[in-house]
Design an enzyme around this catalytic site. Sequence first.
Site, PDB file in Angstrom:
ATOM      1  CB  SER A  28      43.102  39.410  35.462  1.00  0.00           C
ATOM      2  OG  SER A  28      42.293  40.146  36.362  1.00  0.00           O
ATOM      3  CE1 TYR A  58      41.224  34.282  37.536  1.00  0.00           C
ATOM      4  CE2 TYR A  58      41.600  36.530  38.275  1.00  0.00           C
ATOM      5  CZ  TYR A  58      41.202  35.650  37.298  1.00  0.00           C
ATOM      6  OH  TYR A  58      40.789  36.125  36.077  1.00  0.00           O
TER       7      TYR A  58
END
Length: 239
Positions: free
Chosen positions: A134, A147
């Site tokens: 990400s 996350y």
Amino acid sequence: MELRGKLALVTGGSDGIGREIALQLQGIGAEVIVSGRSADKLNAMAALGFGTIAGDLSTPAGIDAVVGGVAGKPLALLVNNAGVGSAYELDDPAALDSAAHCIRTNLDAPIALCTRLLPVLRAQREAAIVNVTSGLAIAPRAGGPIYCATKAALRSYTQAIRHQLKDSNVRVIEALPPVVETSMTAGRAGKKMRAHDCAAEIVHGIRTGKKEVNVGMVKMLQLVHSISPALARRIMIRY
């Protein structure tokens, strides 16, 4: 990498970015197996000609199911795409269960699959591992510390195993998406990239031999980070 005729496994491949990656790989002639947790979504993918494996990658049984599902097959492309978010607040001890689930799915599972499927990847003439991290692996946002931590850890892992495999037939690729329109981001406001467009950049990166695929606005984040990591962190922490 020539993908026509190659066998690919896409985890989390029945929804979101993974589904689009699977569809686009299939569209250029790859044979694709997808894994996922939803029986209905897997059945829909099977109806489109995909191989399917049911398994929750946050569990050892789910990992075993995925490894067993490709046993004896000439796997040439592993796409570790499956991921979940975590509703984590530092002052809430109950959030630790969500944090642990996120860590198992986003970090432990890709490590396990890379390790356990490496022998079959090595057995092919040409093979690749794609770990989907990400933009938040570059600089975190305060709203998703677990996350972000899993994606940053997977980024570090990917860079390290790339070096370990540099003289082998197995290329190691990191794909870094921005915020993408998926079920996981459904409650978030702001601009989101279409999953189709995100997948197209990732598949193009695989085909053209990139080591790192910065998708969409992550290209700009990488540029800012290269000039001033502190500025990138200041921008992203409130994102």
